[in-house]
Write a protein that holds these residues in place. Structure first.
Motif, PDB file in Angstrom:
ATOM      1  N   LEU A  54      30.441  44.464  57.902  1.00 18.54           N
ATOM      2  CA  LEU A  54      30.893  45.802  57.627  1.00 18.54           C
ATOM      3  C   LEU A  54      29.942  46.823  58.306  1.00 18.54           C
ATOM      4  CD1 LEU A  54      32.302  45.661  54.072  1.00 18.54           C
ATOM      5  CD2 LEU A  54      33.477  45.127  56.554  1.00 18.54           C
ATOM      6  N   ASP A  55      30.323  47.910  59.092  1.00 17.94           N
ATOM      7  CA  ASP A  55      29.550  49.016  59.383  1.00 17.94           C
ATOM      8  C   ASP A  55      29.916  50.295  58.970  1.00 17.94           C
ATOM      9  OD1 ASP A  55      28.817  50.981  61.547  1.00 17.94           O
ATOM     10  OD2 ASP A  55      27.562  49.033  61.939  1.00 17.94           O
ATOM     11  N   SER A  56      30.921  50.688  59.671  1.00 13.76           N
ATOM     12  CA  SER A  56      31.564  52.281  59.296  1.00 13.76           C
ATOM     13  C   SER A  56      32.510  52.365  58.290  1.00 13.76           C
ATOM     14  CB  SER A  56      31.934  52.935  60.547  1.00 13.76           C
ATOM     15  OG  SER A  56      30.492  52.970  61.227  1.00 13.76           O
ATOM     16  N   LEU A  57      32.783  53.675  57.401  1.00 15.14           N
ATOM     17  CA  LEU A  57      33.743  53.764  56.618  1.00 15.14           C
ATOM     18  C   LEU A  57      34.498  55.112  56.562  1.00 15.14           C
ATOM     19  CD1 LEU A  57      31.439  52.990  53.204  1.00 15.14           C
ATOM     20  CD2 LEU A  57      33.155  51.496  54.537  1.00 15.14           C
ATOM     21  N   ALA A  71      37.307  49.979  56.311  1.00 14.67           N
ATOM     22  CA  ALA A  71      35.898  49.715  56.823  1.00 14.67           C
ATOM     23  C   ALA A  71      35.963  48.728  58.034  1.00 14.67           C
ATOM     24  CB  ALA A  71      35.075  48.762  55.909  1.00 14.67           C
ATOM     25  N   SER A  72      35.236  49.160  59.099  1.00 15.21           N
ATOM     26  CA  SER A  72      35.078  48.261  60.256  1.00 15.21           C
ATOM     27  C   SER A  72      34.218  47.013  60.194  1.00 15.21           C
ATOM     28  CB  SER A  72      34.543  49.177  61.405  1.00 15.21           C
ATOM     29  OG  SER A  72      33.156  49.713  61.164  1.00 15.21           O
ATOM     30  N   THR A 323      22.085  49.684  54.259  1.00 12.88           N
ATOM     31  CA  THR A 323      23.251  50.226  54.251  1.00 12.88           C
ATOM     32  C   THR A 323      23.329  50.848  55.670  1.00 12.88           C
ATOM     33  OG1 THR A 323      23.544  51.125  51.923  1.00 12.88           O
ATOM     34  CG2 THR A 323      24.710  52.352  53.756  1.00 12.88           C
ATOM     35  N   VAL A 344      28.247  51.077  52.641  1.00 15.80           N
ATOM     36  CA  VAL A 344      28.235  49.750  52.906  1.00 15.80           C
ATOM     37  C   VAL A 344      27.085  49.055  52.304  1.00 15.80           C
ATOM     38  CG1 VAL A 344      28.054  47.779  54.755  1.00 15.80           C
ATOM     39  CG2 VAL A 344      29.661  49.941  55.058  1.00 15.80           C
ATOM     40  N   VAL A 350      31.446  46.942  49.994  1.00 16.03           N
ATOM     41  CA  VAL A 350      31.376  48.321  49.685  1.00 16.03           C
ATOM     42  C   VAL A 350      30.906  48.495  48.397  1.00 16.03           C
ATOM     43  CG1 VAL A 350      32.862  48.699  51.687  1.00 16.03           C
ATOM     44  CG2 VAL A 350      33.866  48.448  49.376  1.00 16.03           C
TER      45      VAL A 350
END
Length: 370
Positions: A54-57, A71-72, A323, A344, A350
């Motif tokens: 997971l990376d971005s939200l 989430a990506s 994170t 993240v 998350v």
């Protein structure tokens, strides 16, 4: 963006079988000279799924009041949807590929109204989806973007969006060589997007920007956030050389025309890499920037005054580590009446922090709940 090993022990609820991943380098630990940090406990930590990376939200609230946290997932080439109030994993969206609705290394996310924007590093584009069904509406940027990461959206007129996309293309066999200074004026690209009568996005490329001077160029960029009330963009420069030969990290201030103002956060404000950044806007002019310092064994979250950028305190959670992305949801939800900060955790889960808990623990301004 940093890659790290999985040798650090984690709480039992976050242990899971790890899929094959590239080797990860050790994250810096907190130096003894770092400023004091408060503990703010997470309200939840979702079940871990390490294969996602997971990376971005981004968050979105439905007309019925349900709040999603999107989430990506870079390694599985999809999006993961969580219940933002509980951390329950609800569904996944997409699969690998370059057709509409498919992804190749999705990274930055942004929500505006009922539209979701997804930057894909290896498809070199930004896709647009309609929520809640995630119907693909179109894409833009294929002719300019080389390695898009972060997104931030500013509504300049009703229905007219200005979208800033960080483009952290690199050179070398392992894509770890920063381009020459003369090319760093392409670190942030701008697009103007409107939706036609059929709901399809229509985009116009509005050029790129980035300082090219030795002491202030944007070298490794990902996260970006803005303040429409202050004509201010904060852009995370994750890695730039210091005079002593070591790398440093900071947030640099630009205006909406793409000019570097000369201001950045003080040297050594970040002990590791500056990652996610978000504006906590508590009133027309008041609030704080929250920025991620990607440290081990616990992520540090630094707060800075909205206008002056003066330090306003730091905190860490009980377990949150390594994170990358954050999403600040200042609106009330069922479980978070004063809003929440989502982050993240270790590429695999998350977490949620109650904004009221942060405000009380750090003694923030009364307009932010302190």
């Amino acid at each position: 963006m940093t890659l790290r090993p999985v040798s650090m022990a984690l709480p039992a609820l976050l242990l899971a079988a790890c899929a094959s991943q590239p080797p990860r380098t050790e994250a810096p630990t907190l130096p003894s000279t770092a400023p004091a940090s408060d503990t703010v406990n997470e309200r939840y930590v979702s079940a871990a799924n390490p294969v996602d990376e997971l990376d971005s939200l981004a968050s979105w609230t439905s007309p019925t009041g349900d709040t999603w946290l999107i989430a990506s997932a870079k390694s599985t080439d999809q999006l993961v949807v969580f219940d933002a109030d509980t951390g329950e994993r609800l569904r996944t969206v997409g699969e690998p590929g370059d057709a509409a609705g498919r992804f190749d290394r999705p990274n930055g996310l942004a929500v505006h109204g009922d539209h979701l924007f997804v930057a894909e590093r290896d498809n070199h584009r930004v896709q647009v989806f309609a929520l809640p069904g995630f119907e693909p509406l179109g894409s833009f940027g294929q002719d300019q973007l080389r390695a898009p990461y972060g997104l931030w959206i500013n509504e300049t007129e009703p229905g007219e969006l200005e979208i800033y996309v960080t483009d952290s293309f690199m050179y070398g066999e392992h894509f770890n060589v920063v381009p020459p200074l003369s090319e760093l004026d392409q670190r942030v690209r701008r697009y103007r997007v409107v939706f036609d009568h059929k709901g399809q996005p229509r985009s116009h490329y509005a050029g790129s920007f980035g300082d090219t001077r030795q002491d202030s160029a944007l070298r490794v960029v990902e996260s970006i956030a803005g303040d429409p009330g202050g004509d201010r963009l904060l852009i995370a420069d994750e890695r730039f050389p210091r005079e002593d030969g070591r790398n440093a990290s900071t947030l640099r201030e630009y205006n909406f025309k793409g000019h570097y103002t000369g201001r950045s956060l003080p040297q050594d404000a970040f002990a590791a890499e500056a990652e996610g950044v978000a504006l906590w806007s508590c009133s027309a002019t008041g609030g704080y920037w929250i920025a991620v310092d990607q440290l081990a064994p616990l992520t540090m979250f630094h707060l800075f005054e909205r206008d002056s950028l003066a330090p306003a305190g730091s905190f860490h959670g009980a377990v949150t580590a390594y994170t990358d992305g954050v999403a600040l949801h200042a609106a009330s939800t069922r479980e978070f009446p004063r809003g929440a900060l989502f982050a993240v955790h270790d590429d695999a889960a998350v977490v949620a922090f109650d904004l009221a808990d942060i405000a009380r623990q750090l003694g923030l301004s009364t307009e932010c709940g302190g």
